[in-house]
Design an enzyme around this catalytic site. Sequence first.
Site, PDB file in Angstrom:
ATOM      1  CG  HIS A 182       8.491   0.783   2.248  1.00 42.24           C
ATOM      2  ND1 HIS A 182       8.548   1.616   3.349  1.00 42.24           N
ATOM      3  CD2 HIS A 182       8.740   1.559   1.169  1.00 42.24           C
ATOM      4  CE1 HIS A 182       8.832   2.847   2.953  1.00 42.24           C
ATOM      5  NE2 HIS A 182       8.942   2.839   1.634  1.00 42.24           N
ATOM      6  CB  SER A 232      10.714   4.136  -0.791  1.00 45.72           C
ATOM      7  OG  SER A 232       9.503   4.597  -0.229  1.00 45.72           O
ATOM      8  CG  ASP A 273       7.879  -0.042   6.333  1.00 46.64           C
ATOM      9  OD1 ASP A 273       6.820   0.310   5.781  1.00 46.64           O
ATOM     10  OD2 ASP A 273       8.968  -0.101   5.734  1.00 46.64           O
TER      11      ASP A 273
END
Length: 264
Positions: free
Chosen positions: A243, A16, A240
């Site tokens: 990312h 990702s 998160d």
Amino acid sequence: MLSRLSGKSIMFVGDSLSLNQWQSLNCMLHTGAPQANYTLRRTGELSTFTFPEYDVKVLFYRHAFLVDIISRSGMGRVLKLDSIEGAKVWSGSDVLIFNSWHWWTHTGRKQPWDYIEEGSKTYKDMDRLVAFEKGLNTWAQWVDSNVDPTKTKVFFQGVSPDHSNSSIWGEANGNRCEGETEPVGGPTYPGGADPAEAVVEKVIGKMRKAVHLLNITTLSQLRKDGHPSFYHGHGHAVMDCSHWCLAGVPDTWNQLLYAALLYN
């Protein structure tokens, strides 16, 4: 960049974080040529963003370990450190940008394999850095055996850091990356070098074919302020800090990528 790459295909291969960089590049190219038509198609794990006017394709293939995970009766999911059948998908691209590491650290329910296999030996687990190096060596052997440097440029993104321990930058009571609005001062990161990056450099350093390491680790380590934190659509229960927001840090990765392409 679109004009220079006319007739070419660029493929990001990895997890990702590769998706993060792929999305960033598509947005940057669209911003540079906002009137140009584009198409977006996804088939299985392969996504293709095309600019027909320039005959440029920017692809992303999700293959988080670079080596293969297979299903085997009686065992479940097996991570094969010496198998790289996924290469059939990325063979033939003009520019390849690889990335891996993020998923090698996952345990418990997030671990996407049940056993590790190397040759005739099977393991229930293994030191993750050791496994990562073995997997990267398999990838390196594929590049050395199959890539023609006059036709294909190969890059490795480098290890993208997370910011899940705020005590590293002196905020012992902080909640990971929540509320961060400024980078770490630098030029070095107080948490030190990422050991996975040393593995990447070691493997690339032994390769016969030229692979350009984008080396984004340290500059990204300083950007504790660059993550979505809980602004990612899943509420405050999920933080998160792995990312990256877009526009944001991956745009710099792509500026480095473009500079390296120009240099080459």
